[in-house]
Design an enzyme around this catalytic site. Structure first.
Site, PDB file in Angstrom:
ATOM      1  N   LEU A 133       0.847  -1.183   0.000  1.00 27.94           N
ATOM      2  CA  LEU A 133       0.000   0.000   0.000  1.00 27.94           C
ATOM      3  C   LEU A 133       0.886   1.238   0.000  1.00 27.94           C
ATOM      4  CD1 LEU A 133      -2.627  -1.255   2.575  1.00 27.94           C
ATOM      5  CD2 LEU A 133      -2.975  -0.976   0.116  1.00 27.94           C
ATOM      6  N   GLU A 134       0.755   2.080  -0.998  1.00 24.67           N
ATOM      7  CA  GLU A 134       1.673   3.195  -1.185  1.00 24.67           C
ATOM      8  C   GLU A 134       1.054   4.545  -0.848  1.00 24.67           C
ATOM      9  OE1 GLU A 134       3.611   2.905  -4.959  1.00 24.67           O
ATOM     10  OE2 GLU A 134       3.995   0.768  -4.723  1.00 24.67           O
TER      11      GLU A 134
END
Length: 588
Positions: free
Chosen positions: A414-415
């Protein structure tokens, strides 16, 4: 796998250190509202330091004394003072600072807090201004270093503006006493388990009440190697038949205690022909998919979409990839929950690739000894796990997908930010429901710069079930390494000095991997040739092949490497996998 979070972080950093640009019109001011502005009492009070701050006679700017402190890779080591002010008034804050990166700032103004920084070995005068809010009667002024930049100094701090009507009470908060009885309970050829007794004096709050301990910091030879919330710590990836000295410091909300008395520990000899006592079988309690992974492994992402890289069925992934992360699961309308299905574009590109064929291909990879996990997120991933309900939904949906398709675990990529508490809760739930599940993470570099960074905090939170963290050492620009130096991406130094940060924070070497692009087309920046990856691995494992940065310890159980992606590697004739897997086979 994008630059979006890097750009956002850079913008935030610019706001943090830039201060205010337009001072307001000054009101009638006193000469100085700061108590002991030049530290000439020879004592810290009324200043309070979160780190090991002290007053020194060494080279002050003016007078006999100055403040000195040192930032670490996980703490900026802030020293502060509360000052009484008038609501709706204008103030100017100035002072002299020295050090690689030193910040002077203010908080609690009721309007826009400001800060200003300077860098250099000599004294620099810095100034920032602020206005107080309509109900603001006190502000906190502070000076600090920056993560990993080391020692800094401050002197002759001045705050000018209208004096407040009251004097803020002096804080009676104190730091804890030092831990005692530090000793080792177990050693191997590559690790030492250190235990200690908590200090009876845990320090006090500003009201004089006993303060709770927040944790401990462990030092090897005076260098921080990790943190713990309990009274034990295992230091891994150290050399066989070697004597080490360990000390421990306790912390509360006010700051850190002095370090304990040193304990001398000697590791055992390496077994003949052995691997140096590594923990290469991964996590998962010795059973399940995690325990079946090789000591050193190559991870690659298989793309469930088309983007110019070669499209290929899962069964076409070569056996040089030990662990395959399927990219990506997507969110549902239920907060935290995820789902997965074969992308229609990929199915078309492959002439009709169905879910049944995909599931059969996972079984094929299993028959070859390869493991397959489901990656969550990616550049555009919007999954949010921010409370217990969404954590439960995430865990339940991942467990269901593991059962449906035969996935061996989950990868977190998850960025756009994560919540270490609730994502940790979700991953622990998956590990409990699926014993031996493979749990991996692929944070961007900026997300693991210190133990308080969201991803590194998560990794430490789930250390008991984490298989490997493959940090993306690309799309990053320049970053601070664990020694405080600034290193440019695309180099051995960049990879090794940043991997060192995770290792010193407390992750086992067997949980740390190197993430890089498989080709020049796979990322916006940071591509390195396979030879650079191999040099980075040997540098971390044995201290050879390093650049200018040489780790202070050897990590023979360093886990391996990851690439984005298998598809981009396929477009390049699998040059990456062939070269790196050959080097992994040569590691201790």
């Amino acid at each position: 796998m994008s630059l979006s979070r890097i750009a956002a972080a850079a913008a935030a950093a610019a706001l943090l250190i830039g201060g205010l640009t337009a001072p307001t019109v000054a009101e009638a001011a006193t000469a100085d509202l700061v108590a002991d502005p030049g530290f000439e009492t020879g004592a810290l009070s009324p200043w309070t330091c979160a780190g090991p701050g002290s007053v020194t006679k060494t080279a002050p700017h003016f007078g006999s004394y100055a403040l000195t402190d040192a930032a670490t890779s996980s703490d900026v080591s802030k020293c502060s003072q509360v000052v009484s002010v008038k609501p709706g008034s204008s103030y100017t804050l100035s002072g002299y600072v020295t050090g690689a990166y030193t910040i002077l700032g203010d908080t609690g103004t009721g309007t826009t807090d400001g800060s200003i920084w300077a860098s250099g070995s000599g004294w620099s005068n810095v100034t920032t201004s602020f206005s107080t809010g309509a109900s603001t009667t006190s502000v906190t002024i502070y000076v600090s270093g920056w993560y990993g930049e080391g020692s800094y100094g401050a002197d002759d701090i001045s705050l000018t503006g209208p004096a407040g009507s009251s004097t803020p009470p002096a804080s009676s908060a104190t730091v804890p006493g030092a831990p005692t009885s530090v000793h080792s309970t177990a050693t191997t050829s590559s690790s030492a388990t250190i235990v200690w007794t908590a200090p009876s004096n845990t320090g006090t709050t500003s009201t004089g009440a006993a303060a709770p301990l927040s944790g401990y910091t462990i030092y090897r030879g005076g260098t921080k190697v990790g943190t713990a919330t309990g009274t034990s710590y295992t230091d891994s990836g150290i050399a066989a038949s070697t004597a080490y000295s360990y000390t421990v410091s306790a912390s509360n909300a006010t700051g850190a205690s002095p370090q304990s008395s040193a304990a001398s520990v000697t590791t055992t000899a390496a077994a003949s022909g052995g691997t140096g006592g590594g923990t290469g079988t991964g996590t998962g309690g010795g059973t399940g998919a995690a325990a079946q992974l090789p000591e050193h492994l190559l991870t690659g992402y298989w793309q469930d979409f088309t983007n110019g890289a070669e499209s290929l069925p899962l069964s076409a992934v070569p056996t040089s990839y030990n662990l395959v992360a399927v990219a990506f699961a997507t969110s549902t309308s239920t907060p935290g929950a995820v789902t997965f299905s074969i992308d229609s574009g990929l199915s078309t590109a492959l002439g009709g690739y169905t879910a049944a064929q995909f599931t059969s291909d996972i079984a094929t990879l299993h028959s070859r000894g390869q493991k397959v996990i489901l990656s969550v997120g990616g550049q555009d991933g919007t999954i949010s796990v921010s409370d217990s309900a969404s954590a439960a939904a995430f865990a339940s949906s991942v467990e269901s997908l593991m059962s449906t398709y035969g996935f061996d675990g989950v990868d977190i990529d998850l960025e756009n930010g994560i919540n270490p508490t609730y994502m940790g809760q979700a991953l622990h739930a998956i590990a409990a429901a699926k014993p031996g599940a493979i749990i991996t993470m692929a944070p961007q570099t900026i997300d693991v710069l210190s133990s308080t960074s969201d991803y590194l905090a998560l990794a430490l939170n789930i250390e008991d079930v984490l298989t490997i963290m493959n940090t993306q050492y690309y799309n990053s620009g320049s970053m601070n390494g664990c020694d405080g130096g600034v290193y440019s991406e695309g180099t051995v130094d960049f990879v090794t000095s940043l991997a060192c940060t995770a290792l010193q924070a407390g992750l086992k070497a067997s949980q740390v991997g190197i993430g890089v692009p498989a080709s020049t087309s796979a990322a916006g920046s940071g591509y390195v040739a396979p030879s650079v990856v191999n040099s980075s691995l040997t540098c971390l494992a044995s201290g050879t092949g390093c650049g200018t940065f040489v780790p202070t310890a050897k990590y023979p159980t360093i886990r391996g490497a990851m690439d984005w992606s298998i598809n981009w590697d396929a477009s390049n004739g699998y040059a990456f996998a062939d070269a790196v897997q050959a080097q992994l086979a040569k590691l201790p």
